[in-house]
Design a protein around this motif. Structure first.
Motif: not given
Length: 408
Positions: A315-331
C-alpha cells in the motif's frame, strides 16, 4: 538518374525529418528507483506496489505524457550496499526519485545521502521514528526525505487503540507481555506502548526483547507463559516466520496480537503453512476494508496481478508512486526542489488513506499525519486462511476469534 537520386534524397530527408520529429515529440521517461531486499516478503511487497502503480499510470497515458520507468536496486539488507546503490541510482542512472527501503537501519543511513544528492526519497517500509526526527533536526537540508508508511510510534498508537477495543473491551484481557525484536524501529514502538497499553487497561507484566537472529523461541514462550498474561503483544518484522511457526507448533495458549510486518500478506500464510491462523496484526489496510474509494480496487488488482494479498509496504509504495505523479503534475517538473515543495503540500487520497505530511514544526517532519480523516490503519486476524478486518469498528467485517490453543 540525377533527378531520381535527388528525389530519393529528398524522400530520405523527409522521412528522416519525420522520424526526428517523432523522436522529438516523445518525452523522456520519468525514472524512479525502487530499493529493498526483494527476496523477502516485505521487499517483494515494495516492488509489487511500485510495479502495479507504474503499470496503471503508464496504461492511462503516463504523467503529462511521460512514461514512468522503474529501476530496481536490491540492497541485500545491507546499509553499505544500499548507500552504493543509492549513489549509483542518482549519479549514473539519473533517477528523479527513489522509493522503498524496509530496514530502518538502512533508511537512517540513506537519509543524509538524499540530502547530499538532492533527490526526493519516499520511504515505504522502514518505521523508525529516528528518520522523521532527522528530517526535523536537519531541515531544510533533509527536506527531500518523506515516508508513506506510518512511523513506529503511530503504528504503536494504532496497536494500542485496537488492543483497547478488541483485547480489553471484547475479549476481557487485563494483562500482556510485550515481545518485540531488537531493532531500531522498536525503540519508539516500545516506548509508546509501555505508556499507552496500561492507559487502555492492559497491565504489562513483562517486556521481552528478542534478537533478530533468534532461532529457538521455546525458552521465550516458556518465560511468557510463566508470567501468566492474557495476551502477547508483538512488534516483529525482521525476524520472519520463526516466532509464529513455533507459537503454533508449541500451541502457546495466548493470542499473538500487535504488529507483525510480514503477516499482512497471504504469502506469509503460505510460508508458514497456515501456522499464522489466529494471529492478529495491525497493518495499513486490507482487501475487505474500504478506507478510501481506492483501497479495495487496489487490493483486488494486487491480488489478481501477484497472487498474494497486499502488505502494508505494498500500500505504502503504491501510494508513493502516485504521490510522485501528483507532485509532478502540480509542480510541472521533476526537478528536485520544486518537486519536493509539491510533496510537502500533498493532500492526496490514496489506497491507505488521506495522506498529508507533517511539517517542519511537527514532531516527525514529513511523516504522514495519523488519525481520523488521515491514515489510521486496520487490525486484521487470520481466520482459516482469510484476512478478516476486526478493527476499527467502522471498517470491521468480522469479530476477533480467541486463541486456537486456548483450551490447551
Amino acid at each position: 538518374m540525377g533527378f531520381a537520386r535527388l528525389k530519393l534524397m529528398a524522400a530520405g530527408l523527409a522521412f528522416g525529418g519525420l522520424f526526428s520529429s517523432a523522436n522529438a515529440q516523445t518525452p523522456p521517461p520519468i525514472r524512479i528507483g525502487v530499493m529493498a531486499k526483494f527476496a523477502q516478503i516485505n521487499g517483494a511487497a515494495i516492488l509489487n506496489g511500485a510495479t502495479l502503480a507504474t503499470e496503471e499510470i503508464n496504461a492511462a497515458g503516463g504523467v503529462k505524457g511521460r512514461k514512468v520507468e522503474l529501476t530496481t536496486y536490491d540492497d541485500q539488507g545491507s546499509a553499505s550496499d544500499a548507500v552504493l546503490a543509492f549513489q549509483r541510482a542518482v549519479k549514473q542512472d539519473k533517477v528523479q526519485a527513489i522509493v522503498g527501503t524496509f530496514l530502518s537501519e538502512i533508511a537512517i543511513a540513506l537519509t543524509p545521502w538524499a540530502a547530499r544528492l538532492k533527490v526526493p526519497y519516499i520511504i515505504t517500509g522502514a518505521g523508525a521514528d529516528q528518520v522523521g526526527l532527522l528530517v526535523k533536526q536537519n531541515y531544510p537540508a533533509y527536506k527531500y526525505v518523506f515516508r508513506s508508511i506510518l512511523p513506529a510510534s503511530s503504528t504503536a498508537r494504532g496497536v494500542c487503540e485496537s488492543m483497547g477495543d478488541i483485547g480489553v473491551k471484547q475479549l476481557g484481557y487485563a494483562s500482556a507481555v510485550l515481545m518485540t525484536e531488537d531493532a531500531a524501529w522498536t525503540r519508539s514502538y516500545d516506548e509508546f506502548l509501555k505508556t499507552c497499553l496500561p492507559s487502555v487497561g492492559l497491565k504489562i507484566v513483562d517486556a521481552i526483547k528478542v534478537a533478530t537472529d533468534t532461532s529457538d523461541f521455546t525458552p521465550i514462550f516458556q518465560k511468557i507463559e510463566g508470567a501468566k498474561p492474557n495476551v502477547i503483544v508483538t512488534g516483529v518484522g525482521i525476524i520472519g516466520n520463526k516466532p509464529v511457526v513455533q507459537w503454533h507448533n508449541q500451541q502457546v495458549p495466548l493470542l499473538m496480537m500487535g504488529y507483525n510486518a510480514q503477516a499482512g500478506a497471504s504469502a506469509f500464510w503460505k510460508e508458514t503453512s497456515g501456522a499464522t491462523n489466529g494471529v492478529v496484526t495491525f497493518t495499513a489496510a486490507s482487501e475487505d476494508s474500504p478506507l478510501t474509494p481506492k483501497t479495495v480496487p487496489f487490493a483486488k488488482a494486487y491480488l489478481a496481478r501477484f497472487n498474494t494479498t497486499a502488505a502494508a509496504h505494498s500500500f505504502a509504495t503504491y501510494d508513493a508512486i502516485y504521490l510522485l505523479k501528483d507532485a509532478i503534475e502540480r509542480s510541472g517538473t521533476t526537478d528536485a526542489d520544486p518537486l519536493t515543495d509539491a510533496l510537502e503540500k500533498a493532500d492526496y487520497v490514496g489506497a491507505s488513506g488521506r495522506i498529508v505530511f507533517q511539517g517542519p514544526d511537527d514532531p516527525l517532519t514529513h511523516d504522514m499525519k495519523y488519525g481520523n480523516g488521515f491514515v489510521t490503519g486496520v487490525s486484521i486476524q487470520w481466520q482459516e486462511g482469510k484476512q478478516v478486518t476486526i478493527w476499527p469498528p467502522n471498517a470491521a467485517t468480522g469479530k476477533v476469534a480467541s486463541s486456537p490453543f486456548a483450551s490447551k
